[in-house]
Each structure stands twice: as C-alpha cells, then as structure tokens.
Design a protein around this motif. Sequence first.
Motif, short mmCIF file in Angstrom:
data_model
loop_
_atom_site.label_atom_id
_atom_site.label_comp_id
_atom_site.label_asym_id
_atom_site.label_seq_id
_atom_site.Cartn_x
_atom_site.Cartn_y
_atom_site.Cartn_z
N PHE A 49 44.72 19.12 35.16
CA PHE A 49 43.97 18.50 34.08
C PHE A 49 44.87 18.45 32.85
CE2 PHE A 49 39.46 20.01 35.51
CZ PHE A 49 39.41 18.99 36.45
N VAL A 50 44.87 17.31 32.15
CA VAL A 50 45.57 17.20 30.87
C VAL A 50 44.62 16.59 29.85
CG1 VAL A 50 47.85 17.00 31.91
CG2 VAL A 50 46.53 14.93 31.47
N GLU A 51 44.79 16.96 28.60
CA GLU A 51 43.96 16.41 27.54
C GLU A 51 44.30 14.94 27.32
OE1 GLU A 51 42.61 19.29 24.27
OE2 GLU A 51 44.67 19.91 24.69
N ASP A 52 43.28 14.15 27.03
CA ASP A 52 43.44 12.72 26.79
C ASP A 52 42.47 12.33 25.69
OD1 ASP A 52 44.06 10.05 26.91
OD2 ASP A 52 43.02 9.67 28.80
N GLY A 53 42.94 12.33 24.44
CA GLY A 53 42.03 12.13 23.31
C GLY A 53 41.04 13.28 23.24
N GLU A 54 39.75 12.95 23.16
CA GLU A 54 38.71 13.98 23.15
C GLU A 54 38.30 14.38 24.56
OE1 GLU A 54 35.90 13.99 19.52
OE2 GLU A 54 35.99 11.89 20.18
N LEU A 71 41.21 8.07 44.61
CA LEU A 71 40.02 8.90 44.38
C LEU A 71 40.34 10.22 43.71
CD1 LEU A 71 38.10 8.30 47.74
CD2 LEU A 71 37.61 7.29 45.50
N ILE A 72 41.62 10.45 43.35
CA ILE A 72 41.97 11.74 42.76
C ILE A 72 42.51 11.64 41.34
CG2 ILE A 72 42.41 12.74 45.04
CD1 ILE A 72 45.42 12.69 44.27
N ILE A 73 42.90 10.43 40.91
CA ILE A 73 43.40 10.26 39.55
C ILE A 73 42.35 9.49 38.75
CG2 ILE A 73 45.23 9.32 38.10
CD1 ILE A 73 46.09 11.69 39.87
N TYR A 74 41.77 10.14 37.75
CA TYR A 74 40.69 9.54 36.96
C TYR A 74 40.48 10.36 35.70
CZ TYR A 74 38.11 13.29 39.29
OH TYR A 74 37.71 14.52 39.77
N ALA A 75 39.58 9.92 34.86
CA ALA A 75 39.22 10.66 33.64
C ALA A 75 37.89 11.36 33.87
CB ALA A 75 39.12 9.72 32.45
N PRO A 76 37.89 12.66 34.13
CA PRO A 76 36.62 13.36 34.35
C PRO A 76 35.74 13.47 33.10
CG PRO A 76 38.48 14.64 35.20
CD PRO A 76 39.03 13.56 34.32
N VAL A 77 36.37 13.47 31.94
CA VAL A 77 35.63 13.68 30.69
C VAL A 77 36.04 12.63 29.66
CG1 VAL A 77 35.10 15.27 28.80
CG2 VAL A 77 35.49 16.17 31.12
N ARG A 78 35.05 11.93 29.10
CA ARG A 78 35.28 11.02 27.98
C ARG A 78 34.17 11.22 26.95
NH1 ARG A 78 36.57 4.89 29.48
NH2 ARG A 78 37.18 4.96 27.28
N LEU A 80 32.01 9.42 23.80
CA LEU A 80 31.61 8.21 23.09
C LEU A 80 30.66 8.62 21.97
CD1 LEU A 80 31.48 5.09 22.82
CD2 LEU A 80 29.54 5.15 24.41
N ASN A 81 31.19 8.62 20.75
CA ASN A 81 30.40 9.05 19.59
C ASN A 81 29.84 10.45 19.83
OD1 ASN A 81 30.90 6.51 18.36
ND2 ASN A 81 29.20 5.60 19.50
N HIS A 82 28.52 10.60 19.95
CA HIS A 82 27.92 11.92 20.11
C HIS A 82 27.64 12.27 21.58
CE1 HIS A 82 24.71 8.92 19.78
NE2 HIS A 82 24.04 9.68 20.61
N GLN A 83 28.14 11.43 22.48
CA GLN A 83 27.87 11.63 23.90
C GLN A 83 29.14 12.05 24.65
OE1 GLN A 83 26.25 7.62 24.20
NE2 GLN A 83 24.33 8.50 24.92
N THR A 84 29.02 13.12 25.42
CA THR A 84 30.13 13.61 26.25
C THR A 84 29.77 13.34 27.70
OG1 THR A 84 30.71 15.33 24.65
CG2 THR A 84 31.52 15.60 26.90
N ILE A 85 30.64 12.60 28.39
CA ILE A 85 30.41 12.21 29.78
C ILE A 85 31.31 13.06 30.66
CG2 ILE A 85 30.49 10.29 31.43
CD1 ILE A 85 30.56 8.49 28.75
N VAL A 86 30.73 13.62 31.73
CA VAL A 86 31.48 14.46 32.67
C VAL A 86 31.16 13.99 34.08
CG1 VAL A 86 32.02 16.81 33.41
CG2 VAL A 86 31.21 16.40 31.08
#
Length: 238
Positions: A49-54, A71-78, A80-86
């Motif tokens: 895992f590496v940090e990518d922005g927030e 299926l193994i390279i993706y962004a698990p966490v992004r 958007l404003n006040h919402q954190t997607i995992v």
Amino acid sequence: MNMVSLEQELKNNSYPGRGIVIGRSADGTKAVTGYFIMGRSENSRNRIFVEDGEGIRTQAFDPSKLQDPSLIIYAPVRVLNHQTIVTNGDQTDTIYEGLEKGLTFEESLRSRAFEPDAPNYTPRISGVMEVENGTFRYAMSILKSNNGNPDQCNRYTFDYGTCVAGEGHFIHTYMHDGNPLPSFEGEPKLVAIPDDIDAFTGLLWNSLNEDNKVSLFVRYIDIASGTYETRIVNKNQK
C-alpha cells in the motif's frame, strides 16, 4: 446480533481474503476504518500500500514480478469531500464517480458485479463513511455470485446510520480458504472498535495469518474536525 472477537475471527481463519472494518471508537470521537489484503499467489503477495493524496493505492513491490495487474492494482481508498470510500477493487472509482454525479452509494454500484476470476468469483466488498458537521454514518456493500453461479449477481447494502460508540462491522471476501474460495455469507459481523489507532492496527496485523497477509491500512477520523491519522503496514517493507 452478538458481538464477535475480531482478533479471534482473524486468528481462526487462515484466509478471509480481503477485509473491511468500519465503526466508531469507544469514546465516540473517531470514525474508524481498516482494510487489509491477503494473497496466496506470488502475484497477489507482490504488493504494498502507498499513499495517494488522501487515499491509498496498491503497487507492485517488485515490478519485475508483476504478472496480471487487472484485479490487484487499484485504489482501495479515495476521499470525496466528507466521504471516505473503502473497497477491495476498482469499484472505488465507480463509487467516487457516482457520488460526484449525485448518485447514492447503492446506486453507484449497480453497474458493477463480482470479480471475473472464475471459479472463485470473488465478491466486491465496499464501504463509505460520511463525516460532516460533527456527525458520522456509514454503509457497506457486497456484490457476490449466487452461490457460485456467475449467471446471477446478488447485491446487498447495509446502512448503519449513526453508529454506536465502540461498535463497528467487519466484512470480508471469503468464508475461509478453499478451492474454489467460498464467498462471504450473511451480514457484516459486529465487532468492537477501540480508541487507540496503534492498538487497533496491531490487533489487526498480528491476528492475520503470517503466511498470507500482505498489507493493512487503518484510519481514525476525528468526527468533530475531520482531521485524521493513518497507519499503513506492508509485509514486504517490514
């Protein structure tokens, strides 16, 4: 629903696959999430895992050994404003783009299904956390094949509203190891969420199977201010 021990759930399962925990710290002040990945193949284990922005993204630890990245390279966490997607796949981007367009979490996922990795048909598990104006709510989702039949995708969304201090929910991709791997069944499991980010990170990482664990992300978000602390643990960098 009875609360289960997250530590024992992990220690007694050599291969839960990928897992998401979301909840509220015991003192009520933090919105908490954890996401881990595991792997059985060299390709799956060759990640960090590496940090990518927030947020974060997965990356090959040794690029020369990277085989199929689909299926193994993706962004698990992004964020958007006040919402954190995992999530456990590139549906993170689908949810992000849907929320940007004004769709709900559930609506955003209607265009997606389980992963096309026969014969496992790995479920897509997702979560969204909303921290805004001193309030916190979250929802989780799983998209899975119909008992291993890829002709039907079963879609389940669990909306927890304002969650109780010290409580959270845990969902993972596989019930246990196997060939093919059996998909998660039932509701997300009720688990305890402690106040201390380092204690929680240690509990998760130390409870995962030593051979199969790959990376872990943990974030504690202050509900009043929106500021956060993050921990990342990579087996390949220890």
